[in-house]
Design a protein around this motif. Structure first.
Motif, PDB file in Angstrom:
ATOM      1  N   VAL A 146       0.871  -1.266   0.131  1.00 12.92           N
ATOM      2  CA  VAL A 146      -0.032   0.078   0.004  1.00 12.92           C
ATOM      3  C   VAL A 146       0.761   1.170  -0.003  1.00 12.92           C
ATOM      4  N   GLY A 150       1.870   3.381  -3.578  1.00 13.27           N
ATOM      5  CA  GLY A 150       1.443   4.759  -3.451  1.00 13.27           C
ATOM      6  C   GLY A 150       2.675   5.725  -3.569  1.00 13.27           C
ATOM      7  N   THR A 260      -9.252  -9.531  -3.910  1.00 18.31           N
ATOM      8  CA  THR A 260      -9.803  -8.309  -4.257  1.00 18.31           C
ATOM      9  C   THR A 260      -9.673  -7.087  -3.476  1.00 18.31           C
ATOM     10  N   GLU A 261      -9.771  -7.303  -2.166  1.00 24.65           N
ATOM     11  CA  GLU A 261      -9.736  -6.333  -1.091  1.00 24.65           C
ATOM     12  C   GLU A 261      -8.432  -5.880  -1.026  1.00 24.65           C
ATOM     13  N   LEU A 264      -7.532  -3.937  -4.507  1.00 22.15           N
ATOM     14  CA  LEU A 264      -8.288  -2.656  -4.776  1.00 22.15           C
ATOM     15  C   LEU A 264      -7.656  -1.754  -3.898  1.00 22.15           C
ATOM     16  N   LEU A 265      -7.217  -2.145  -2.695  1.00 25.10           N
ATOM     17  CA  LEU A 265      -6.598  -1.207  -1.786  1.00 25.10           C
ATOM     18  C   LEU A 265      -5.341  -0.599  -2.055  1.00 25.10           C
ATOM     19  N   SER A 266      -4.492  -1.586  -2.668  1.00 26.61           N
ATOM     20  CA  SER A 266      -3.032  -1.054  -3.280  1.00 26.61           C
ATOM     21  C   SER A 266      -3.260  -0.280  -4.247  1.00 26.61           C
ATOM     22  N   LEU A 267      -4.205  -0.581  -5.370  1.00 22.50           N
ATOM     23  CA  LEU A 267      -4.105   0.314  -6.634  1.00 22.50           C
ATOM     24  C   LEU A 267      -4.973   1.640  -6.512  1.00 22.50           C
ATOM     25  N   GLY A 268      -6.077   1.431  -5.407  1.00 19.54           N
ATOM     26  CA  GLY A 268      -6.779   2.602  -4.975  1.00 19.54           C
ATOM     27  C   GLY A 268      -5.570   3.880  -4.616  1.00 19.54           C
ATOM     28  N   VAL A 269      -4.760   3.504  -3.623  1.00 25.21           N
ATOM     29  CA  VAL A 269      -3.778   4.112  -2.987  1.00 25.21           C
ATOM     30  C   VAL A 269      -2.575   4.770  -4.085  1.00 25.21           C
ATOM     31  N   ALA A 271      -3.086   5.017  -7.182  1.00 29.26           N
ATOM     32  CA  ALA A 271      -3.988   5.815  -8.093  1.00 29.26           C
ATOM     33  C   ALA A 271      -4.122   7.420  -7.451  1.00 29.26           C
ATOM     34  N   ILE A 272      -4.457   7.457  -6.140  1.00 26.31           N
ATOM     35  CA  ILE A 272      -4.548   8.774  -5.486  1.00 26.31           C
ATOM     36  C   ILE A 272      -3.094   9.300  -5.581  1.00 26.31           C
TER      37      ILE A 272
END
Length: 288
Positions: A146, A150, A260-261, A264-269, A271-272
């Motif tokens: 994460v 990021g 999935t969880e 999504l957490l790693s890719l979401g961070v 992207a931000i």
């Protein structure tokens, strides 16, 4: 008994004697540990399955040599629990064969079910250090994925220089790995787990630093920052996939929800952080 069922029973015989040899080989490897006798007992159960089936085929089966070598190797690399649980996952076909067989030999199904239940209890008795500290490994792995995905995503657009990004990421990752290990140590000490505090810290730190090394590797191999970022994200997904599959098999957990969880957490961070990098570069006007 018709020829098709007899042929399938012979295949099952071969599978049972193969598993007997796998368990026996692993028992010899671990004969000085508490797992050794457990594995030997399970192996004897598999031998009983083979001998029981031989009453209907009139033959003794030979083990699959490649399968024996493969699972012994997997056990050495990834641990006995993972290897054996992976092996036991291929038993659906065996259940179908025993169901078909029980129509003509009613007592067969009950005998096999009893012995399989016994094997399951024995498998649950296995103790393996790496699984006892899987929570610490998850902590180090997840935090590294994460935080560093990021950070690398943000640095990629802010700096656009692969060497600088690699150096910045490596310094950040090493410092964070020591920080996480220290936090895990203090957390365990606070909870009264003084004996396991050091090992928990070591597992957390090693998981973190290994993940850092893999994520930074593309920035040392390629020259374009976007290619590096794409490769890093691909490596992150692979690590998440492999680790969650390992844990799902070894601890009998569901794979897809966990994968999935975490993904999504790693890719979401990431992207931000990439968006923050764009903002920082355009606002501050960095030009490297």
């Amino acid at each position: 008994m018709d020829r098709e069922i007899q042929s399938r029973i012979l295949a099952m015989q071969k599978n049972e004697i193969t598993e007997y040899h796998i368990y026996t080989r692993l028992a010899k490897m671990l004969e000085k540990t508490e797992n050794g006798p457990i594995l030997r007992t399970i192996g004897e159960e598999e031998k009983k399955h083979h001998d029981f089936l031989s009453k209907f085929t009139g033959k003794s089966a030979r083990p699959k040599g490649f399968k024996v070598v493969f699972f012994v190797l997997i056990a050495r690399i990834l641990g006995i629990t993972f290897a054996l649980k992976l092996m036991e996952r291929g038993e659906e076909e065996a259940q179908e064969i025993y169901d078909a067989m029980s129509r003509q030999v009613p007592e067969a199904k009950q005998i096999i079910e009893d012995e399989d239940a016994h094997e399951e209890k024995l498998l649950q008795m296995l103790k393996e250090e790496r699984l006892e500290y899987v929570g610490s490994i998850v902590l180090g792995l997840n935090d590294a994925l994460v935080e560093l995905t990021g950070a690398l995503a943000g640095l990629s657009f802010a700096l656009q220089n692969t060497r600088l990004i690699a150096v910045a990421g490596l310094i950040t990752g090493i410092a964070a790995s020591f920080s996480m290990a220290a936090s895990e140590y203090l957390s365990n000490r606070t909870e009264g787990n003084s004996e396991g505090a050091v090992k928990s810290a070591v597992y957390t730190g090693i998981a973190y630093i290994l993940t850092v090394g893999l994520l930074i590797l593309p920035y040392l191999l390629f020259s374009h920052y976007m290619v590096c970022l794409a490769a890093t994200l691909g490596i992150a997904i692979f690590i998440i996939f492999f680790f969650n599959y390992y844990v799902a098999v070894a601890k009998d957990l569901k794979f897809w929800p966990r994968f999935t969880e975490m993904a999504l957490l790693s890719l979401g961070v990431a992207a931000i952080s990439f968006g923050i990098g764009v903002l920082v570069r355009s606002t501050i006007g960095i030009d490297i």
